[in-house]
Design a protein around this motif. Structure first.
Motif, PDB file in Angstrom:
ATOM      1  N   LEU A 251       0.803  -1.220   0.000  1.00 21.49           N
ATOM      2  CA  LEU A 251       0.000   0.000   0.000  1.00 21.49           C
ATOM      3  C   LEU A 251       0.838   1.274   0.000  1.00 21.49           C
ATOM      4  N   ASN A 252       2.137   1.153   0.261  1.00 21.13           N
ATOM      5  CA  ASN A 252       3.011   2.322   0.149  1.00 21.13           C
ATOM      6  C   ASN A 252       3.053   2.849  -1.278  1.00 21.13           C
ATOM      7  N   GLU A 253       2.731   2.000  -2.238  1.00 17.14           N
ATOM      8  CA  GLU A 253       2.685   2.448  -3.629  1.00 17.14           C
ATOM      9  C   GLU A 253       1.586   3.482  -3.850  1.00 17.14           C
ATOM     10  N   LEU A 254       0.603   3.514  -2.962  1.00 17.29           N
ATOM     11  CA  LEU A 254      -0.494   4.470  -3.081  1.00 17.29           C
ATOM     12  C   LEU A 254      -0.226   5.783  -2.337  1.00 17.29           C
ATOM     13  N   LEU A 255       0.889   5.865  -1.632  1.00 11.67           N
ATOM     14  CA  LEU A 255       1.202   7.092  -0.909  1.00 11.67           C
ATOM     15  C   LEU A 255       1.294   8.327  -1.807  1.00 11.67           C
ATOM     16  N   PRO A 256       1.880   8.237  -3.020  1.00  9.20           N
ATOM     17  CA  PRO A 256       1.881   9.423  -3.886  1.00  9.20           C
ATOM     18  C   PRO A 256       0.467   9.874  -4.279  1.00  9.20           C
ATOM     19  N   PHE A 257      -0.433   8.924  -4.532  1.00  2.94           N
ATOM     20  CA  PHE A 257      -1.823   9.269  -4.846  1.00  2.94           C
ATOM     21  C   PHE A 257      -2.443  10.022  -3.666  1.00  2.94           C
ATOM     22  N   GLU A 258      -2.283   9.480  -2.472  1.00  6.64           N
ATOM     23  CA  GLU A 258      -2.846  10.114  -1.277  1.00  6.64           C
ATOM     24  C   GLU A 258      -2.230  11.493  -1.044  1.00  6.64           C
ATOM     25  N   ARG A 259      -0.919  11.579  -1.174  1.00  9.71           N
ATOM     26  CA  ARG A 259      -0.222  12.855  -0.969  1.00  9.71           C
ATOM     27  C   ARG A 259      -0.702  13.905  -1.969  1.00  9.71           C
ATOM     28  N   ASN A 260      -0.886  13.511  -3.232  1.00  5.24           N
ATOM     29  CA  ASN A 260      -1.322  14.459  -4.254  1.00  5.24           C
ATOM     30  C   ASN A 260      -2.734  14.972  -3.992  1.00  5.24           C
ATOM     31  N   ILE A 261      -3.646  14.082  -3.632  1.00  3.95           N
ATOM     32  CA  ILE A 261      -5.012  14.510  -3.335  1.00  3.95           C
ATOM     33  C   ILE A 261      -5.025  15.405  -2.099  1.00  3.95           C
ATOM     34  N   LYS A 262      -4.262  15.033  -1.085  1.00  2.00           N
ATOM     35  CA  LYS A 262      -4.186  15.855   0.127  1.00  2.00           C
ATOM     36  C   LYS A 262      -3.619  17.237  -0.196  1.00  2.00           C
ATOM     37  N   SER A 263      -2.614  17.309  -1.050  1.00  3.71           N
ATOM     38  CA  SER A 263      -2.035  18.610  -1.426  1.00  3.71           C
ATOM     39  C   SER A 263      -3.057  19.473  -2.151  1.00  3.71           C
ATOM     40  N   ILE A 264      -3.838  18.874  -3.026  1.00  2.00           N
ATOM     41  CA  ILE A 264      -4.885  19.617  -3.735  1.00  2.00           C
ATOM     42  C   ILE A 264      -5.912  20.152  -2.740  1.00  2.00           C
ATOM     43  N   ILE A 265      -6.301  19.320  -1.781  1.00  2.00           N
ATOM     44  CA  ILE A 265      -7.258  19.746  -0.758  1.00  2.00           C
ATOM     45  C   ILE A 265      -6.686  20.911   0.051  1.00  2.00           C
ATOM     46  N   ASP A 266      -5.439  20.777   0.494  1.00  2.00           N
ATOM     47  CA  ASP A 266      -4.819  21.826   1.299  1.00  2.00           C
ATOM     48  C   ASP A 266      -4.742  23.149   0.529  1.00  2.00           C
ATOM     49  N   LEU A 267      -4.396  23.078  -0.747  1.00  2.00           N
ATOM     50  CA  LEU A 267      -4.331  24.300  -1.556  1.00  2.00           C
ATOM     51  C   LEU A 267      -5.717  24.913  -1.738  1.00  2.00           C
ATOM     52  N   ALA A 268      -6.715  24.083  -1.923  1.00  2.00           N
ATOM     53  CA  ALA A 268      -8.079  24.583  -2.079  1.00  2.00           C
ATOM     54  C   ALA A 268      -8.553  25.271  -0.804  1.00  2.00           C
TER      55      ALA A 268
ATOM     56  N   GLN B  78      -9.156   0.381  -3.842  1.00  2.00           N
ATOM     57  CA  GLN B  78      -8.118   0.873  -2.936  1.00  2.00           C
ATOM     58  C   GLN B  78      -8.026   2.404  -2.980  1.00  2.00           C
ATOM     59  N   CYS B  79      -8.100   2.974  -4.168  1.00  2.00           N
ATOM     60  CA  CYS B  79      -8.057   4.437  -4.298  1.00  2.00           C
ATOM     61  C   CYS B  79      -9.319   5.072  -3.716  1.00  2.00           C
ATOM     62  N   ASN B  80     -10.475   4.440  -3.908  1.00  2.00           N
ATOM     63  CA  ASN B  80     -11.713   4.962  -3.321  1.00  2.00           C
ATOM     64  C   ASN B  80     -11.636   4.972  -1.795  1.00  2.00           C
ATOM     65  N   ASP B  81     -11.010   3.966  -1.219  1.00  2.00           N
ATOM     66  CA  ASP B  81     -10.837   3.939   0.237  1.00  2.00           C
ATOM     67  C   ASP B  81     -10.011   5.140   0.709  1.00  2.00           C
ATOM     68  N   ILE B  82      -8.968   5.455  -0.022  1.00  2.00           N
ATOM     69  CA  ILE B  82      -8.129   6.605   0.313  1.00  2.00           C
ATOM     70  C   ILE B  82      -8.924   7.890   0.157  1.00  2.00           C
ATOM     71  N   THR B  83      -9.679   8.000  -0.906  1.00  2.00           N
ATOM     72  CA  THR B  83     -10.481   9.194  -1.162  1.00  2.00           C
ATOM     73  C   THR B  83     -11.480   9.430  -0.035  1.00  2.00           C
ATOM     74  N   ARG B  84     -12.156   8.376   0.387  1.00  2.00           N
ATOM     75  CA  ARG B  84     -13.108   8.510   1.508  1.00  2.00           C
ATOM     76  C   ARG B  84     -12.378   8.932   2.790  1.00  2.00           C
ATOM     77  N   ARG B  85     -11.266   8.303   3.059  1.00  2.00           N
ATOM     78  CA  ARG B  85     -10.504   8.626   4.268  1.00  2.00           C
ATOM     79  C   ARG B  85     -10.081  10.098   4.268  1.00  2.00           C
ATOM     80  N   LEU B  86      -9.660  10.603   3.113  1.00  2.00           N
ATOM     81  CA  LEU B  86      -9.263  12.008   3.037  1.00  2.00           C
ATOM     82  C   LEU B  86     -10.448  12.923   3.301  1.00  2.00           C
TER      83      LEU B  86
END
Length: 99
Positions: free
Chosen positions: A8-25, A56-64
């Protein structure tokens, strides 16, 4: 073929990118709408083998979303469509004109 992220560490860049977009917004006072991706559950449809990746990506999206409940709206298309409307999909994740 079953394709998923066993590490699941392979999904860390996806999570980081979505989180960065949220923070900027948030900094720019932009209304945040987070959406999950629906998909077909028909095992005979093209690209079906990759459904676990989407889950797996949907789980991250919900968590964010739940990390930012006051700043974001979740549109959980996965929960609304996946497994209920397989006839709208041309492959695992793309919809036809009816979709």
């Amino acid at each position: 073929t079953t394709l998923n992220y066993a590490n699941l560490n392979e999904l860390l860049p996806f999570e980081r990118n979505i989180k960065s977009i949220i923070d900027l917004a948030i900094v720019d006072s932009i209304q945040i709408v987070i959406a999950t991706l629906p998909h077909s559950t028909d095992p005979s449809i093209p690209l079906y083998y990759a459904y676990k990746n989407i889950d797996q990506c949907n789980d991250i999206t919900r968590r964010l979303h739940f990390q930012y409940p006051q700043n974001s709206l979740l549109v959980d298309l996965d929960s609304l469509i996946t497994g209920k409307f397989n006839d709208i999909f041309t492959d695992l994740g793309h919809v036809n004109d009816n979709g």
